[in-house]
Every structure is written in C-alpha cells, then in structure tokens.
Design an enzyme around this catalytic site. Sequence first.
Site, PDB file in Angstrom:
ATOM      1  CG  HIS A  50      -7.080   3.363  -1.278  1.00 45.03           C
ATOM      2  ND1 HIS A  50      -6.724   2.933  -2.534  1.00 45.03           N
ATOM      3  CD2 HIS A  50      -5.943   3.346  -0.549  1.00 45.03           C
ATOM      4  CE1 HIS A  50      -5.424   2.669  -2.551  1.00 45.03           C
ATOM      5  NE2 HIS A  50      -4.932   2.910  -1.355  1.00 45.03           N
ATOM      6  CG  HIS A  83      -1.942   1.610  -3.737  1.00 47.40           C
ATOM      7  ND1 HIS A  83      -1.931   2.680  -2.873  1.00 47.40           N
ATOM      8  CD2 HIS A  83      -1.744   2.147  -4.962  1.00 47.40           C
ATOM      9  CE1 HIS A  83      -1.748   3.804  -3.548  1.00 47.40           C
ATOM     10  NE2 HIS A  83      -1.618   3.505  -4.820  1.00 47.40           N
ATOM     11  CG  ASP A 108      -1.784   1.293   1.172  1.00 51.42           C
ATOM     12  OD1 ASP A 108      -2.560   1.446   0.218  1.00 51.42           O
ATOM     13  OD2 ASP A 108      -1.631   2.144   2.062  1.00 51.42           O
ATOM     14  CG  ASP A 120      -5.492   5.559   2.838  1.00 44.70           C
ATOM     15  OD1 ASP A 120      -4.452   5.282   3.482  1.00 44.70           O
ATOM     16  OD2 ASP A 120      -5.498   5.733   1.609  1.00 44.70           O
TER      17      ASP A 120
HETATM   18  O1  DOR Z   1      -2.799   9.512   0.071  1.00 45.23           O
HETATM   19  C1  DOR Z   1      -2.140   8.544   0.385  1.00 45.23           C
HETATM   20  N1  DOR Z   1      -1.298   8.556   1.426  1.00 45.23           N
HETATM   21  N2  DOR Z   1      -2.253   7.436  -0.357  1.00 45.23           N
HETATM   22  C2  DOR Z   1      -1.448   6.375  -0.182  1.00 45.23           C
HETATM   23  O2  DOR Z   1      -1.601   5.408  -0.896  1.00 45.23           O
HETATM   24  C3  DOR Z   1      -0.376   6.403   0.835  1.00 45.23           C
HETATM   25  C4  DOR Z   1      -0.685   7.371   1.900  1.00 45.23           C
HETATM   26  C5  DOR Z   1       0.498   7.690   2.779  1.00 45.23           C
HETATM   27  O3  DOR Z   1       1.186   6.773   3.226  1.00 45.23           O
HETATM   28  O4  DOR Z   1       0.708   8.875   3.053  1.00 45.23           O
HETATM   29 ZN    ZN Z   2      -2.977   3.756   2.581  1.00 46.65          ZN
END
Ligand code: DOR
Ligand code: ZN
Length: 440
Positions: free
Chosen positions: A247, A194, A167, A320
């Site tokens: 997501h 992901h 991810d 998330d």
């Molecule tokens: O917006 C996001 N932030 N999407 C991701 O897939 C990783 C995550 C992060 O780790 O900051």
């Molecule tokens: Zn994530």
Amino acid sequence: MPFGGNDYSSPSMLFRKGRVIDPAQGMDGTADILILDGRLAEIGAHLELSADRHAEVQEIELNGKWVVPGLLDMHVHLREPGEEHKETIATGTASAAAGGYAGVACMPNTRPVNDCAAVTQFIIDRARKQGSCRVFPVGAISKGLAGDRMVAFGELKDAGAVAVSDDGRPVMNSMLMRRALECARGLDLPVISHAEDLNLSHSGVMNEGAVSTKLGLHGIPNAAEEVMIARDLLLAELTQSRLHLAHVSTAGSVRLIRQAKQHGLCVTAETAPQYFTLTDNELMSLDTVYKVNPPLRSSADVEAVKAGLADGTIDAIATDHAPHTAREKDVEWGLAANGMIGLESAAPLILNLVRDGVLTPMAAIAKVTCNPAAILGVPLGSMFAGMKADLTIIDPEEEYVLDCFTFRSKSRNCPFHGRNMRGRVIMTLAEGRVTFARPF
Ligand code: DOR
Ligand code: ZN
C-alpha cells in the site's frame, strides 16, 4: 440463473467477439474463447463448433466486452479465523468473485495470527471447501505479530504460505527485518513490508497537512512511511532478497522505489485504488469510512502514485480489503478502526486510470494479473489453452451507481458507496468454475 441450464461447476461456453487482453502473452485483440468442461480449450478468431458440441456449449456474444485473466488481489484481509463477524473465507472470497478476482492473498493478522502451519493449513482447507476463489495465505514474520520472535518460515511455506508479512503493523526492529529478509531469501519467499515508523505515526489518526490542521486532528507525516521504505530498501540491498512494499501512498515513497529500481534492486510495490482516487479532503465530512492506514494523502501524493503506476515503479494494484463492522466504524474519529473494503469496487476504479490516460488497458490488467502472480509465484495471471479457466469478463462502459448493500462482503465500510461508476464485472471463472455471473 442467468445462464440457464449451464453447469457452473464445469461449464462449456463459447464467448464470441471479446476484446481479449492478456498481458502475459502481449495479447490485445478481438477473439473468441472456447471453454470445455471448465478448461480453456481454444482462443482464436471465428471459432467453429463441431455439430456434436452445439447442444452442450453455451454461446455468449460479448460485443467487445473485455476478457482478461482472472484477477489476483495480492492484499486482502479475510478475517477468518477469529473475526468472522467482519468477514469469513466464504464471504470474502464471494466478494472477490463478484469483483472479478479469481485469487486473493490473505494477510496474517487474524486471530490467532497466521504464524504457524496449523493456521495456514486451516485457511487453505476452509478455502477449498467454502471458497469462491483461490486463496494464497501470507504468513506472519513475527510470532503473534508482536515484532520480536521470528516465525519458522520453512514450516509456513511447506503448509502453503506464498509470502511473509506483519501487515497491519511494521517490523520496527531492523535486526529482525534483516533476519527475516535473509531467511525468506533462502526459501525464495517475498517479504511484504507494511512500511510505517510507529514513532513518527505515533498518535496520528489521519494524514498530516492542511486538512488535519483544519480538523484539529493529529497527523501522520508522509515520512512515517518513507523512512521505513528507505530502511527496507537498504536492508533488501544488504541481503539481496525479494522485498515487496505494500500500500504505497506517498510521493516520497514512489521516488525512493523508483531510485531503488534504477539502482538494480529486486524490489516490487503495490498501491490500492483509494490511494490513486481519494485525498484527505474527503475527511472534512469526518465520515470514518475514510479512515485507513496508511491514511488518504494529498492530491500531490495521488498524482505521484499515478505517475508511479504509469512508469512501472508500482507493479501491482491490490485492494487492502479490510472489512469492519458498523460497531467498529460508528464511533468518534479517533476510536474508529482503520480500513476499507475494496474487492467489489476496484475494477471500475482501475478502469478510470485507463480512461484518464494513466495506463494502457494492457498495463492496467497486468497490475492485477501477471504482475502480482509473478511476485507471489502463484499459478494465475494468464490465459493459455489447456489451463483450467481463470478469467474475468468486464463491460468497460456500463455506468451505474455503486451500492455496497448489494455486496457479498459481510461488511459495508466502502468509501465509494453511492458514487457513479463506469465499468462492471460481468462474469468470473476461477479454477474452471463460474464463481460469479450477472445477466447481460
Ligand atoms: O487500514 C488498515 N486496515 N490498514 C492496515 O494496515 C490493516 C488493516 C486491517 O487489518 O484492518
Ligand atoms: Zn493490509
């Protein structure tokens, strides 16, 4: 202390007249709940306390407030080890408790990456010592999330990992994804995808559409997510393994997952509140708090995600939760970090789905309790007598303005700051301990 004199580490409490909603046992009705020394002793109508118990058990009148199994967030970023300036296991789990969560599954994109038993073990140990909820580590699919060498999943599972995922990044190599699905199947671990084709998302920094055209920013087409979902569904069919899609944000993704389920595939999916609440119109402000990956999409996508939740195509709602400091966000759009925090704003946003008629209360609670618990195979998501108490009390009607400066998270990148909310977490019990309580 709002519940003066009570022992927070092994409380004895009698909740009167709650609306008890436990989808795992098809329960939705008014009941009393008795907790003795942190254990769920009894659920029933008009429970009586024996005379000798009166002194030690605190009685709390709920007047129809909801009592639900302790919530489970199957997708958070706790940032420890390595990025403790953004969040730690202590602050992230305190944030979870304040959001009503009794458990979280944490993604492996830490520094170092959670790709070996030592890191998994570190997370579990630290959570046990400093955590305010249960923590279920998700191990990496590829070493260092680099996308080439597969991690030894057996070692991760033995150390306590509940799933595997890269991810934050997709597994671009389809052969590696195939092998990962095969290995995970042998160990009965779900593979969390992901889904993003990096060649299609390429230099994109927001959703591709009318708003990206107006802003003159490079867009990420819906197809960047959808082609990978299609690939992963085909690989899940080939390998007969357990695929979970993280997501989900587009109408096409919902359509593909719906078809796959109709076709009999063992696939599950999650979305997050931002994908059923916000659209890319928010980006007209160019406030980087709205920058997230996958990006906020169109209103048609938001409607499709809601329809996917309503018909069961999307099984779970995760947050998330992706903390970042102001330093990573207070920069020009293209350079800003992707991600939003979500643990302390999710409950009222999920309740909006109930008020809008998208989900019944039972269906909404299932998506944050028994459904994610079943996907990950973790001991949460129901309220049966005899168990250590994992439960959440929610006032579904309380109205307030969300203030992220009151959050327990270390970071402030919350897109809902300053918005009117309805529905508030009042108390959280995790593993028999009171981990969060507001006076009411
Ligand atoms: O917006 C996001 N932030 N999407 C991701 O897939 C990783 C995550 C992060 O780790 O900051
Ligand atoms: Zn994530």
